[in-house]
Design a protein around this motif. Structure first.
Motif, PDB file in Angstrom:
ATOM      1  N   TYR A 143      -0.615  -4.283  -5.384  1.00  0.00           N
ATOM      2  CA  TYR A 143       0.092  -3.117  -5.302  1.00  0.00           C
ATOM      3  C   TYR A 143      -0.204  -2.444  -4.023  1.00  0.00           C
ATOM      4  CZ  TYR A 143       2.287   0.989  -6.207  1.00  0.00           C
ATOM      5  OH  TYR A 143       3.550   2.485  -6.361  1.00  0.00           O
ATOM      6  N   PHE A 144      -1.527  -1.565  -4.410  1.00  0.00           N
ATOM      7  CA  PHE A 144      -1.415  -1.036  -3.089  1.00  0.00           C
ATOM      8  C   PHE A 144      -1.270  -1.811  -1.485  1.00  0.00           C
ATOM      9  CE2 PHE A 144      -3.041   1.353  -5.802  1.00  0.00           C
ATOM     10  CZ  PHE A 144      -2.339   2.980  -6.189  1.00  0.00           C
ATOM     11  N   HIS A 148       3.006  -0.349  -1.728  1.00  0.00           N
ATOM     12  CA  HIS A 148       3.119   0.917  -1.713  1.00  0.00           C
ATOM     13  C   HIS A 148       3.080   1.436  -0.079  1.00  0.00           C
ATOM     14  CE1 HIS A 148       1.304   5.033  -1.388  1.00  0.00           C
ATOM     15  NE2 HIS A 148       0.148   5.054  -1.599  1.00  0.00           N
ATOM     16  N   SER A 151       6.320   2.019  -0.214  1.00  0.00           N
ATOM     17  CA  SER A 151       7.132   2.685  -1.351  1.00  0.00           C
ATOM     18  C   SER A 151       6.030   3.621  -2.040  1.00  0.00           C
ATOM     19  CB  SER A 151       8.078   1.896  -2.333  1.00  0.00           C
ATOM     20  OG  SER A 151       8.689   1.175  -1.775  1.00  0.00           O
ATOM     21  N   PRO A 152       5.769   4.490  -0.647  1.00  0.00           N
ATOM     22  CA  PRO A 152       4.383   5.090  -1.346  1.00  0.00           C
ATOM     23  C   PRO A 152       4.594   6.522  -2.485  1.00  0.00           C
ATOM     24  CG  PRO A 152       5.265   6.288   0.859  1.00  0.00           C
ATOM     25  CD  PRO A 152       5.846   5.016   0.697  1.00  0.00           C
ATOM     26  N   GLU A 156      -2.187   7.566  -2.956  1.00  0.00           N
ATOM     27  CA  GLU A 156      -3.197   6.316  -4.021  1.00  0.00           C
ATOM     28  C   GLU A 156      -4.833   6.697  -3.983  1.00  0.00           C
ATOM     29  OE1 GLU A 156      -5.600   2.467  -1.610  1.00  0.00           O
ATOM     30  OE2 GLU A 156      -3.866   4.014  -0.476  1.00  0.00           O
ATOM     31  N   MET A 181       4.407  -0.252 -11.750  1.00  0.00           N
ATOM     32  CA  MET A 181       2.979  -0.427 -10.833  1.00  0.00           C
ATOM     33  C   MET A 181       2.887  -2.401 -10.871  1.00  0.00           C
ATOM     34  SD  MET A 181       0.716   2.928 -10.449  1.00  0.00           S
ATOM     35  CE  MET A 181       0.065   2.285  -8.935  1.00  0.00           C
ATOM     36  N   ARG A 230       9.652   7.433  -9.610  1.00  0.00           N
ATOM     37  CA  ARG A 230       8.660   6.782  -9.507  1.00  0.00           C
ATOM     38  C   ARG A 230       8.673   5.951 -10.239  1.00  0.00           C
ATOM     39  NH1 ARG A 230       3.493  10.961  -9.676  1.00  0.00           N
ATOM     40  NH2 ARG A 230       3.602  11.751  -7.504  1.00  0.00           N
ATOM     41  N   CYS A 286      12.012   7.659  -0.666  1.00  0.00           N
ATOM     42  CA  CYS A 286      11.746   6.289  -0.670  1.00  0.00           C
ATOM     43  C   CYS A 286      12.448   6.204  -1.389  1.00  0.00           C
ATOM     44  CB  CYS A 286       9.984   6.234  -2.293  1.00  0.00           C
ATOM     45  SG  CYS A 286       8.413   5.948  -1.178  1.00  0.00           S
ATOM     46  N   SER A 328      -8.686   5.561   1.239  1.00  0.00           N
ATOM     47  CA  SER A 328      -7.584   4.086   0.517  1.00  0.00           C
ATOM     48  C   SER A 328      -8.959   3.286  -0.221  1.00  0.00           C
ATOM     49  CB  SER A 328      -7.244   3.964   1.738  1.00  0.00           C
ATOM     50  OG  SER A 328      -6.779   2.049   1.156  1.00  0.00           O
TER      51      SER A 328
END
Length: 666
Positions: A143-144, A148, A151-152, A156, A181, A230, A286, A328
């Motif tokens: 996902y990240f 992400h 689309s943050p 994180e 997610m 979200r 987003c 991160s």
């Protein structure tokens, strides 16, 4: 006092019940259930089910008991399903799902707020179960990695801190958001991860995870506006051949909840800290990006435009992303900083493309002035050109060696931009098709549009080739399926059967389509491309021998061998069909309406020269070849040999080079 007075009518008053039944309580009428028993007199006379009414305190107590029993036995109830899925994933018997409560970073559900019939449904469908930690780790990591960056919706760094070591005073992650997610990430994980989770394919995993997230939303468990915005924003990445409006519907909900967050920030007595403002800016931008991407890809009107969306909040800055850039778990500091530059570029692209999307895909059906539309389209073109000079040229090839994700998202951004160029040029062609004066001046516009179309489609093909080389096609989002449809059709229309390069380009697009088909529902889009190419061939054959003046002849030669009116009608068919479900009646009606244009465009031809029979061509399309597109050499009363030659001619026309070289079939 009144109760002690004698009843002068002689009727003895029935003692009032101490508690009404559920139906009488709702109707606010007298009930004798506790006197005469259940059913009460009212329900017995009305032949209606009768049950005792439980007050708020007893109801909460009953729900608490149900919750305790449900959460204690949820793993046991799912054991049989888990065992079957474990057999498909591994030869060893092991659970593939555990209760969500096994993860300390997930916020406990307030199931006492659920309706009585909701909790068993969530249990039965597995909505309260999640994959085991090994698979959750992979899903969240992907996902990240691939969702992400563009689309943050969450921070994180905050998420990973909660995931690794949640504390009592922390605000935990809601289950609905976690489900959204892992759904968004499910199309990017390796196929063996889906198998270990008990799914037969990535498509099965994606559909199942989407349905579970949707059921959680329908249950009404989640009340927080920011969380709803979200999660529903992530659900906009879902689309199927039969539910083509799902992405826009989820986006509508995400925008509504984001506006509620904005409104709560404007309450005078509420103190809003910078973290809350930053969270809102993330979600709002987003939403804006998804709105523009969906509008351009699906040819739909914008949802965030004018006063409805309110003034733009400040652009995302390094301060909004600073924590996750340095903390991160997935990317290095340099890579995160480079990805943030691409995100900033995408935000500016979303604002630059607003004018184009507003003109091209408007809600209004009133015909506007072509001259005014052309002026507005020139402004839109200038905005896109300025963005290209300020951002795309600057970002081209920058930091590509840091991480494979950099060229991936850079190429994706370039595909969005080149597709906007295609949409702009095609819209200009559609506007010119309505104009009736100054054809020579319009011819200059058409020649420029053709050059723009060829350059933009060639650039998209080049980006597709680069993505295939670096083996990143399987990491592309679902939007690419829509964004490559029109370029593919235009390249096929402009290709030469004898050109090796043309065939190679079309094969590249087909390879992308097959790869996306393993992760997304793209059959409808593939069929749309096939039908559009069939319609192009029908228009092309219908225009053969059509008498034109010099200007119109030159215009036709600059629009992929089609007259302007027919080319504009083909574009209209593509735009209308993008949002039509597969195998629907509307899908057939739109194709019939487009094919009928061939008849009108050849109405000036002598009857003995050509008699178009587009209805028979439609029969050939849906039921197989058997009739010629034209009956110029033979008619329905002709001999069997003549009719056979007509059938052979139709079959020959049907064997188009782009259909034979790619996997598309009519």
């Amino acid at each position: 006092m009144d109760s002690d007075l004698p009843n002068i009518s002689g009727y003895r008053r029935i003692k009032r019940a101490s508690r009404a039944c559920q139906r009488c309580h709702g109707r606010k009428v007298r009930c004798d259930a506790t006197v005469t028993g259940y059913p009460c007199t009212n329900c017995r006379l009305d032949s209606h089910p009768c049950q005792a009414f439980t007050g708020g305190r007893e109801r909460r107590k009953q729900l608490s008991l149900i919750r305790a029993r449900a959460l204690a036995s949820v793993t046991e109830k799912q054991s049989s399903s888990s065992s079957r899925r474990a057999c498909a994933a591994s030869t060893r018997a092991r659970p593939v799902e555990v209760s969500y409560s096994s993860y300390a970073f997930i916020e406990p559900l307030h199931v006492d707020e659920l309706e009585l019939d909701r909790l068993p449904l969530l249990q039965r469908t597995g909505c309260l179960m999640l994959p085991i930690k090994a698979e959750i780790d992979v899903l969240l990591r992907h996902y990240f990695l691939y969702v992400h960056p563009f689309s943050p919706v969450i921070d994180e760094a905050v998420f990973w801190r909660l995931y690794k070591d949640p504390r009592q005073d922390d605000t935990l992650v809601p289950l609905f958001l976690v489900r959204a997610m892992i759904f968004a990430a499910s199309c990017f994980v390796p196929a063996d991860v889906a198998n270990r989770c008990g799914y037969g394919s990535l498509l099965d995993a994606r559909d199942d995870l989407y349905q579970k997230a949707k059921l959680l939303y329908d249950s009404g468990l989640e009340k927080d506006a920011l969380t709803l915005s979200r999660a529903t924003l992530l659900l906009t990445y879902y689309g199927s051949d039969f539910d083509v409006d799902a992405n826009s519907q989820w986006l509508r909900i995400a925008i509504r909840e984001a506006n509620l967050v904005r409104a709560s920030h404007l309450i005078p007595e509420r103190t809003v800290n910078e973290a809350d403002r930053s969270a809102f800016r993330r979600v709002w931008w987003c939403c804006l990006i998804r709105d523009r991407i969906i509008s351009l890809g699906m040819r739909r009107p914008l949802q965030m435009v004018g006063e409805e969306s309110g003034p733009y909040p400040p652009m995302l800055t390094m301060d909004d992303m600073n924590d996750e850039i340095f903390s991160s778990v997935i990317y290095s500091y340099e890579t995160k900083a480079a990805l943030f530059e691409l995100l900033t570029s995408l935000c500016h692209f979303a604002t630059a493309v607003t004018e184009l999307a507003t003109i091209a895909y408007t809600r209004s059906r009133v015909d506007s002035d072509p001259a005014s539309d052309l002026d507005r389209l020139e402004d839109a073109k200038s905005a896109l050109l300025l963005w290209e000079l300020d951002w795309l040229t600057y970002m081209e090839g920058k930091n590509a060696s840091l991480h494979p994700s950099i060229p991936l998202f850079s190429s994706l951004l370039a595909i969005y931009y080149q597709s906007a160029r295609v949409a702009l040029s095609n819209r200009i062609c559609a506007v010119l098709g309505k104009a009736k004066h100054d054809k020579r001046r319009h011819l200059q516009h058409l020649q420029l549009c053709r050059s723009e179309l060829l350059a933009a489609t060639a650039s998209i093909a080049d980006k597709i080739r680069q993505l295939i080389i670096i083996e990143a096609v399987d990491k592309l989002p679902i939007s690419v399926a829509a964004y490559t449809t029109t370029p593919y059709i235009l390249l096929a229309m402009n290709s030469s059967p004898d050109s090796k390069k043309s065939r190679e380009i079309l094969v590249l697009f087909d390879a992308v389509n097959r790869t996306l088909g393993l992760r997304y529902h793209v059959t409808r889009v593939s069929n749309l491309a096939s039908r559009a190419l069939w319609l192009f061939q029908l228009f092309k054959d219908a225009s053969t021998g059509y008498a034109e003046d010099t200007v119109e002849s030159e215009a036709r030669s600059n629009l992929f061998t089609l007259p302007l009116q027919q080319y504009a009608r083909l574009l209209q068919y593509i735009d209308e069909s993008m949002s039509i479900p597969q195998d629907s009646l509307q899908e057939t009606e739109v194709l019939y309406a487009a094919a009928s244009i061939a008849h009108h465009d050849t109405s000036d031809l002598p009857a003995e020269e050509v008699t178009p029979v587009w209805v028979e061509a439609m029969d050939n399309f849906f039921f197989g070849p058997g009739n010629a597109l034209r009956l110029s050499a033979c008619d329905l009363d002709a001999s069997p040999s003549a009719q056979t030659s007509c059938d052979d001619e139709f079959n020959k026309n049907l064997e188009l080079p782009w259909v034979m070289e790619t996997g598309f079939t009519l």
